[in-house]
Design a protein around this motif. Structure first.
Motif, short mmCIF file in Angstrom:
data_model
loop_
_atom_site.label_atom_id
_atom_site.label_comp_id
_atom_site.label_asym_id
_atom_site.label_seq_id
_atom_site.Cartn_x
_atom_site.Cartn_y
_atom_site.Cartn_z
N GLY A 44 24.60 -40.84 -19.35
CA GLY A 44 25.01 -41.99 -20.24
C GLY A 44 26.53 -42.50 -20.09
N GLY A 45 27.26 -41.46 -19.53
CA GLY A 45 28.74 -41.66 -19.31
C GLY A 45 29.56 -41.58 -20.44
N LEU A 46 29.17 -41.36 -21.54
CA LEU A 46 30.09 -41.15 -22.88
C LEU A 46 30.81 -39.88 -23.02
CD1 LEU A 46 28.00 -43.10 -25.31
CD2 LEU A 46 29.88 -43.87 -23.92
N GLN A 47 30.55 -38.87 -22.01
CA GLN A 47 31.23 -37.76 -22.13
C GLN A 47 31.39 -36.84 -20.65
OE1 GLN A 47 29.02 -33.96 -23.37
NE2 GLN A 47 30.34 -34.46 -25.38
N VAL A 48 32.42 -36.47 -20.44
CA VAL A 48 32.93 -35.75 -19.32
C VAL A 48 33.01 -34.30 -19.78
CG1 VAL A 48 34.66 -35.39 -17.46
CG2 VAL A 48 33.89 -37.87 -18.16
N VAL A 49 32.58 -33.51 -18.87
CA VAL A 49 32.74 -31.85 -18.98
C VAL A 49 33.96 -31.54 -18.19
CG1 VAL A 49 31.69 -29.61 -19.34
CG2 VAL A 49 30.58 -31.66 -20.12
N LEU A 50 34.77 -31.13 -18.60
CA LEU A 50 36.06 -30.68 -17.94
C LEU A 50 35.77 -28.94 -17.58
CD1 LEU A 50 39.32 -32.45 -19.36
CD2 LEU A 50 38.02 -32.79 -17.36
N SER A 51 36.34 -28.43 -16.55
CA SER A 51 36.34 -27.06 -16.24
C SER A 51 37.55 -26.44 -15.64
CB SER A 51 35.01 -26.47 -15.60
OG SER A 51 34.87 -27.23 -14.45
N GLY A 52 37.85 -25.36 -15.63
CA GLY A 52 39.02 -24.98 -15.03
C GLY A 52 39.36 -23.35 -15.54
N ARG A 53 40.65 -23.10 -15.48
CA ARG A 53 40.91 -21.66 -15.85
C ARG A 53 42.30 -21.69 -16.60
NH1 ARG A 53 38.82 -17.31 -13.03
NH2 ARG A 53 40.40 -16.09 -12.98
N TYR A 54 42.34 -20.55 -17.67
CA TYR A 54 43.49 -20.60 -18.50
C TYR A 54 43.93 -19.15 -18.46
CZ TYR A 54 40.83 -18.97 -22.66
OH TYR A 54 40.10 -18.13 -23.50
N VAL A 55 45.18 -18.78 -18.61
CA VAL A 55 45.87 -17.55 -19.04
C VAL A 55 46.44 -17.69 -20.39
CG1 VAL A 55 47.45 -15.84 -18.37
CG2 VAL A 55 46.10 -17.06 -16.63
#
Length: 140
Positions: A44-55
């Motif tokens: 539907g395009g109304l959401q993007v799921v971001l991913s990555g790393r944090y410290v």
């Protein structure tokens, strides 16, 4: 004579260490660092799921924080939150949804920015903050 002085020095050093203790180990300065490595378009395009790393940290157990995320693509902007739940100083994988507030996202280039904080819930207290971006991402 030199040998006796050397032995005396070794004995005195060992005795001082036993009485005074070995001292406190050095600890790293607390930090909060966030990186983004992926962006997945939701149906539907109304959401993007971001991913990555944090410290985050090192802080006492139970410490936490939050990072506000903003994705901008052409005339579309979206907002989301990364809830920082592990602050022991180790790298953690994360993913967080970003909801559009101005029409659908599409596959392609976008920019992400973020800012936030994490606080030590232990007796030492104190907080650290972070800010990153704009970082170019590709929504897939």
């Amino acid at each position: 004579m030199m040998r006796k002085l050397f032995r005396l020095g070794v004995v005195l050093t060992a005795a001082a260490a036993a009485v005074l203790g070995a001292g406190q180990p050095a600890t790293a300065a607390p930090t909060l660092r966030v990186s983004v490595s992926g962006a997945q378009l939701a149906p539907g395009g109304l959401q993007v799921v971001l991913s990555g790393r944090y410290v985050c940290g090192p802080f006492a157990p139970g410490s936490d924080g939050v990072v506000d995320l903003t994705v901008v693509q052409a005339g579309t902007t979206g907002y989301g939150y990364l809830f920082v739940t592990v602050c022991d100083g180790s790298a953690q994988n994360w993913s967080a949804p970003v909801d559009s507030v101005g029409g659908p996202f599409v596959r392609g280039r976008a920019e992400v920015t973020g800012s936030g904080y994490a606080c030590d819930r232990g007796p030492a207290g104190g907080c650290v903050s972070t800010r990153f971006g704009p970082t170019l991402i590709r929504i897939r």
